[in-house]
Write a protein that holds these residues in place. Structure first.
Motif, PDB file in Angstrom:
ATOM      1  N   SER A  46       0.838  -1.212   0.000  1.00  0.00           N
ATOM      2  CA  SER A  46       0.000   0.000   0.000  1.00  0.00           C
ATOM      3  C   SER A  46       0.869   1.257   0.000  1.00  0.00           C
ATOM      4  O   SER A  46       0.508   2.257  -0.619  1.00  0.00           O
ATOM      5  CB  SER A  46      -0.978  -0.002   1.183  1.00  0.00           C
ATOM      6  OG  SER A  46      -0.284  -0.012   2.408  1.00  0.00           O
ATOM      7  N   ALA A  47       2.023   1.199   0.636  1.00  0.00           N
ATOM      8  CA  ALA A  47       2.932   2.346   0.637  1.00  0.00           C
ATOM      9  C   ALA A  47       3.507   2.596  -0.751  1.00  0.00           C
ATOM     10  O   ALA A  47       3.649   3.748  -1.179  1.00  0.00           O
ATOM     11  CB  ALA A  47       4.059   2.118   1.642  1.00  0.00           C
ATOM     12  N   THR A  50       1.077   4.448  -2.660  1.00  0.00           N
ATOM     13  CA  THR A  50       1.057   5.854  -2.266  1.00  0.00           C
ATOM     14  C   THR A  50       2.153   6.638  -2.997  1.00  0.00           C
ATOM     15  O   THR A  50       1.922   7.782  -3.410  1.00  0.00           O
ATOM     16  CB  THR A  50       1.214   6.004  -0.737  1.00  0.00           C
ATOM     17  OG1 THR A  50       0.150   5.309  -0.091  1.00  0.00           O
ATOM     18  CG2 THR A  50       1.206   7.464  -0.310  1.00  0.00           C
ATOM     19  N   GLN A  53       0.815   7.287  -6.339  1.00  0.00           N
ATOM     20  CA  GLN A  53      -0.267   8.272  -6.249  1.00  0.00           C
ATOM     21  C   GLN A  53       0.284   9.685  -6.063  1.00  0.00           C
ATOM     22  O   GLN A  53      -0.251  10.641  -6.626  1.00  0.00           O
ATOM     23  CB  GLN A  53      -1.217   7.917  -5.105  1.00  0.00           C
ATOM     24  CG  GLN A  53      -2.021   6.672  -5.365  1.00  0.00           C
ATOM     25  CD  GLN A  53      -2.721   6.155  -4.119  1.00  0.00           C
ATOM     26  OE1 GLN A  53      -2.400   6.539  -2.992  1.00  0.00           O
ATOM     27  NE2 GLN A  53      -3.683   5.260  -4.308  1.00  0.00           N
ATOM     28  N   TYR A  54       1.354   9.808  -5.297  1.00  0.00           N
ATOM     29  CA  TYR A  54       1.974  11.125  -5.104  1.00  0.00           C
ATOM     30  C   TYR A  54       2.479  11.666  -6.440  1.00  0.00           C
ATOM     31  O   TYR A  54       2.278  12.840  -6.765  1.00  0.00           O
ATOM     32  CB  TYR A  54       3.123  11.042  -4.095  1.00  0.00           C
ATOM     33  CG  TYR A  54       3.828  12.356  -3.907  1.00  0.00           C
ATOM     34  CD1 TYR A  54       3.291  13.332  -3.074  1.00  0.00           C
ATOM     35  CD2 TYR A  54       5.007  12.635  -4.575  1.00  0.00           C
ATOM     36  CE1 TYR A  54       3.925  14.549  -2.911  1.00  0.00           C
ATOM     37  CE2 TYR A  54       5.651  13.851  -4.417  1.00  0.00           C
ATOM     38  CZ  TYR A  54       5.103  14.812  -3.581  1.00  0.00           C
ATOM     39  OH  TYR A  54       5.730  16.025  -3.426  1.00  0.00           O
ATOM     40  N   ALA A  59      -1.978  11.911  -4.183  1.00  0.00           N
ATOM     41  CA  ALA A  59      -1.606  11.885  -2.761  1.00  0.00           C
ATOM     42  C   ALA A  59      -0.733  13.111  -2.486  1.00  0.00           C
ATOM     43  O   ALA A  59      -0.029  13.601  -3.377  1.00  0.00           O
ATOM     44  CB  ALA A  59      -0.853  10.603  -2.411  1.00  0.00           C
ATOM     45  N   ASP A  63       0.474  12.845   3.040  1.00  0.00           N
ATOM     46  CA  ASP A  63       0.101  11.431   2.908  1.00  0.00           C
ATOM     47  C   ASP A  63       1.355  10.560   2.873  1.00  0.00           C
ATOM     48  O   ASP A  63       1.421   9.517   3.528  1.00  0.00           O
ATOM     49  CB  ASP A  63      -0.705  11.185   1.630  1.00  0.00           C
ATOM     50  CG  ASP A  63      -2.048  11.888   1.607  1.00  0.00           C
ATOM     51  OD1 ASP A  63      -2.633  12.111   2.686  1.00  0.00           O
ATOM     52  OD2 ASP A  63      -2.499  12.226   0.486  1.00  0.00           O
ATOM     53  N   VAL A  64       2.328  10.996   2.088  1.00  0.00           N
ATOM     54  CA  VAL A  64       3.585  10.246   1.960  1.00  0.00           C
ATOM     55  C   VAL A  64       4.287  10.167   3.311  1.00  0.00           C
ATOM     56  O   VAL A  64       4.763   9.100   3.708  1.00  0.00           O
ATOM     57  CB  VAL A  64       4.496  10.878   0.883  1.00  0.00           C
ATOM     58  CG1 VAL A  64       5.882  10.256   0.901  1.00  0.00           C
ATOM     59  CG2 VAL A  64       3.863  10.744  -0.495  1.00  0.00           C
ATOM     60  N   VAL A  67       2.550   7.671   5.629  1.00  0.00           N
ATOM     61  CA  VAL A  67       2.827   6.284   5.233  1.00  0.00           C
ATOM     62  C   VAL A  67       4.250   5.903   5.610  1.00  0.00           C
ATOM     63  O   VAL A  67       4.495   4.789   6.100  1.00  0.00           O
ATOM     64  CB  VAL A  67       2.572   6.099   3.717  1.00  0.00           C
ATOM     65  CG1 VAL A  67       3.111   4.779   3.222  1.00  0.00           C
ATOM     66  CG2 VAL A  67       1.096   6.228   3.420  1.00  0.00           C
ATOM     67  N   LEU A  96       9.988   6.566  -0.725  1.00  0.00           N
ATOM     68  CA  LEU A  96       9.089   7.577  -0.163  1.00  0.00           C
ATOM     69  C   LEU A  96       9.832   8.737   0.482  1.00  0.00           C
ATOM     70  O   LEU A  96       9.239   9.773   0.767  1.00  0.00           O
ATOM     71  CB  LEU A  96       8.191   6.933   0.898  1.00  0.00           C
ATOM     72  CG  LEU A  96       7.167   5.933   0.401  1.00  0.00           C
ATOM     73  CD1 LEU A  96       6.552   5.200   1.581  1.00  0.00           C
ATOM     74  CD2 LEU A  96       6.102   6.617  -0.422  1.00  0.00           C
TER      75      LEU A  96
END
Length: 140
Positions: A46-47, A50, A53-54, A59, A63-64, A67, A96
């Motif tokens: 899921s990370a 993300t 998505q960023y 995201a 959000d980052v 996570v 990330l």
């Protein structure tokens, strides 16, 4: 030149200290993770999503950060372990880390180190390197 060290292959192709390479480095790491997402621990899957998505604007930096904190918490007390799942989580943490600020040189070097040590597919990494940098990496 031998093409067996993925960091050397990338860094001999582009100047990773150049801020203009930052977005490409982020896309490379997100793309590489997407290729092996089923091999990552669930929390890291899921990370990794993300991170993607960023990059697409779905995201935020907050959000980052949330996570990334969750990932660190999941390996608390084991963060220096050579356990496969810990190393794979550290790989995602690298992707990330500093998505909005840092130059990619150190981040990619650590990303690649954790990738290799965790046993993720070097063939998939080679494909991601080629897609991002148009250079051939030959996995040993």
């Amino acid at each position: 030149m031998p093409r067996h060290d993925p960091f050397d292959v990338i860094s001999s192709t582009v100047n990773l200290d150049d801020p203009a390479e930052h977005d490409n480095a982020q896309r490379f790491m997100a793309s590489a993770l997407a290729r092996v997402i089923e091999c990552l621990p669930v929390i890291a899957q899921s990370a990794a999503l993300t991170a993607d998505q960023y990059l697409s604007g779905a995201a935020t930096a907050d959000d980052v950060l949330a996570v990334r904190v969750e990932l660190w918490n999941s390996i608390q007390g084991r963060d220096q372990s050579d356990e496969r799942d810990v190393l794979r989580i550290r790989t995602v943490i690298c992707a990330l880390h500093g998505m909005d600020a840092e130059a990619p040189c150190d981040k990619i070097e650590y990303f690649l180190m954790f990738w290799e040590r965790s046993g993720l597919s070097m063939d998939q990494l080679a494909a991601a390197i080629f897609d991002a940098y148009r250079v051939v990496y030959r996995a040993p």
